[in-house]
Design an enzyme around this catalytic site. Structure first.
Site: not given
Length: 574
Positions: A78, A81-82, A119, A358, A400
């Protein structure tokens, strides 16, 4: 049962990426499976046991054993992403003020069924049992446990100079053509392979940190710097009879980026590394990796101007116009121009761009830094000479670019190109404000590619081809091939090259990733990235004919991913 909530949906990821389960890291950090680790959702390199147990009023009781198990699941599946502190990044925040308000039943349902926005359906997929779903629902109702910081003393405790500068060779002692040497990441082996670009043979395997993210060259082309996601940096001297590590240091608990100074008069003097945890960067001596200066990146976001405790350092590039490093701070959306002339009185200019910053690279003039703010669907353009934000360009979903691709468009002049994780397009941005002012800092052309899930796009000044991978596309035919365009006839569409088929490595996901040119610009190398226990390979394509030239196979090529030609990396050729 369907559960949706804007509070819990990760910021829009493409359906293609979600289908590939970019968030479903199935294995512990030391043994990731490429079929289940990708863009942001790969397991964190932070050791779960380093974070202390925190219990919060209003949250369900957890035993110490339950808390430790939940930490391990969270850091593996997790945190990418979080965020380690659950403040949100690609995924939404999961802090107790939100989670406790939703309640245990809601959380269990959401974790079980997931959401269309990306998710994962942890329960119905079988990745988590019913008991583990309930455990994670309880866990996120507690305050997130914070790993320890990483100080100058911590770094110095890991710092090792294996061969001092005075004991290193005064000239190159091997017969390798260093300009055409490739540093190849062997992700799950914790190694890099140095492959001779002339003979296509492995010259040396060098142990490194876990999951090397990038290789970067010193300005002189002598030293190779690699950084693992565990924040271990290896400094490799390519002049030695057998190239090997001469210094190393661990600069944090999780990292992605390293670079060296390139401004005239400062070549090889400094190195810099940025970390995901703790959120900071460190400037080091360029010959020994001795840590000199640590700068934290915690601060306010560019849009809502709220404090963020975990702004991770993404791409770093070395300016050619000023004695500076250009540092992307992901979660705040700020680009920092870090002047290294005087480390005791350091001058840092902060540029407001967009979230979440990024990766990126230079335009063909190497004046303008082009970098993806992927969740804002923008490319930020920084003028490294005048030291300001030149433009924010709207592009497709989740750009990206890797370092991008520079070439001359027949109609619009010099352009820089990006592909996208979240849609099938390739977009070209004009980069010549003097010669083509009407095209500058605009999307001048949009090409249709094979599909979403692209990680890298590449061309070369001596090539007429533009290669686009689609490694994270859910369709095997797409993820196992590449699209190639003729830059002189972009309207003519693309040809598909069946790279994985040419590799002939047997079973496995065989995802084709990261085109990289050789020195001459007449070969393109592709990684065929299989699972750790399956055969991988590197496919070499003749750029002129677009035909298979050779396949590099070796049992030591374990999960090859990034490939970095020494000359092209040293001179920012892409």
């Amino acid at each position: 049962m369907r559960v949706t909530s804007k509070l819990f949906q990760p910021l829009a990821l493409a359906a293609a990426v979600a289908s590939f389960s970019v968030l479903t890291a199935q294995a512990a950090p030391k043994n990731p499976d490429p079929s289940s680790t990708a863009y942001e959702g790969a397991p964190s390199a932070v050791e779960p046991e380093s974070a202390r147990i925190v219990r919060s009023p209003g949250a369900p009781d957890l035993t110490d054993a339950e808390f430790e198990k939940a930490k391990e699941i969270y850091f593996q599946r997790c945190a990418g992403c979080h965020g380690v502190l659950r403040k949100g990044a690609t995924g939404k925040p999961l802090t107790p003020d939100i989670t406790q308000e939703r309640g245990i039943d809601y959380l269990k349902a959401f974790i079980t069924y997931g959401s269309p926005a990306g998710m994962p359906n942890w329960g119905t997929s079988g990745d988590l049992t019913e008991d583990e779903v309930e455990l994670m629902a309880k866990y996120v109702m507690h305050e997130p446990p914070q790993p320890p910081e990483f100080s100058l003393a911590d770094m110095k405790a890991t710092w090792e100079v294996i061969v001092p500068p005075e004991d290193r060779p005064k000239k190159q002692l091997n017969d390798l053509n260093l300009k055409n040497l490739f540093s190849v990441t062997l992700r799950d082996a914790g190694q890099i392979a140095l492959i001779d670009g002339d003979t296509h043979k492995i010259a040396k395997i060098i142990p490194t940190g876990y999951a090397v993210h990038i290789s970067r060259m010193s300005a002189s082309g002598r030293y190779l710097f690699v950084i693992g996601r565990d924040a271990l940096i290896n400094m490799v001297d390519l002049w030695m009879e057998e190239p090997d590590t001469v210094a190393k240091i661990k600069v944090g608990m999780e990292a992605r980026s390293v670079e060296t100074s390139k401004y005239k008069g400062y070549e090889d003097k400094f190195a810099i590394a940025g970390t995901y945890w703790p959120p900071q960067f460190v400037i080091m001596d360029g010959e020994t990796l001795e840590p000199k200066k640590i700068v934290g990146t915690r601060g306010m976001t560019v849009d809502t101007q709220e404090y963020h405790p975990e702004p991770r350092v993404a791409a770093i590039v070395a300016s050619h116009e000023n004695p500076e490093f250009i540092v992307n701070v992901k979660e705040t959306g700020k680009i920092m121009l870090v002047n290294y002339e005087d480390l005791d009185n350091m001058d840092i200019t902060s540029i407001d761009a967009a979230r979440f910053l990024h990766d990126g690279g230079w335009d063909s003039s190497m004046r303008y830094f082009m970098t993806a703010a992927n969740q804002s669907n923008k490319i930020a353009v920084v003028d490294s000479k005048d030291r300001n934000l030149e433009a924010l360009v709207d592009v497709g979903k989740i750009p990206h670019p890797g370092r991008g691709a520079n070439f001359v468009d027949p109609k619009f002049g010099p352009v820089w190109a990006t592909s996208h994780l979240g849609d099938h397009t390739i977009q070209l941005i004009g980069t010549d404000p003097d010669g083509h002012p009407d095209s500058a800092w605009k999307v001048v052309r949009t090409l249709d590619g094979q599909g979403g899930g692209s990680l890298f796009i590449k061309t070369h000044p001596k090539s007429k081809n533009l290669y686009v991978d689609t490694a994270l596309n859910p369709a095997e035919a797409v993820s196992q091939s590449v699209a190639v365009f003729n830059v002189d006839n972009l309207e003519g569409g693309y040809e598909v090259l069946p790279i994985a088929e040419w590799a002939d490595v047997g079973e496995g996901p065989k995802r084709v990733v990261q085109p990289e040119y050789n020195l001459a610009g007449d070969e393109v190398w592709f990684s065929v990235w299989n699972a750790k226990d399956q055969k991988s390979a590197i496919v070499v394509v003749d750029d002129k004919t677009r035909k298979l030239k050779t396949v590099i196979k070796d049992e030591r090529l374990v999960t090859p991913t990034g490939k970095f030609n020494v000359y092209n990396t040293q001179h920012d050729v892409y």
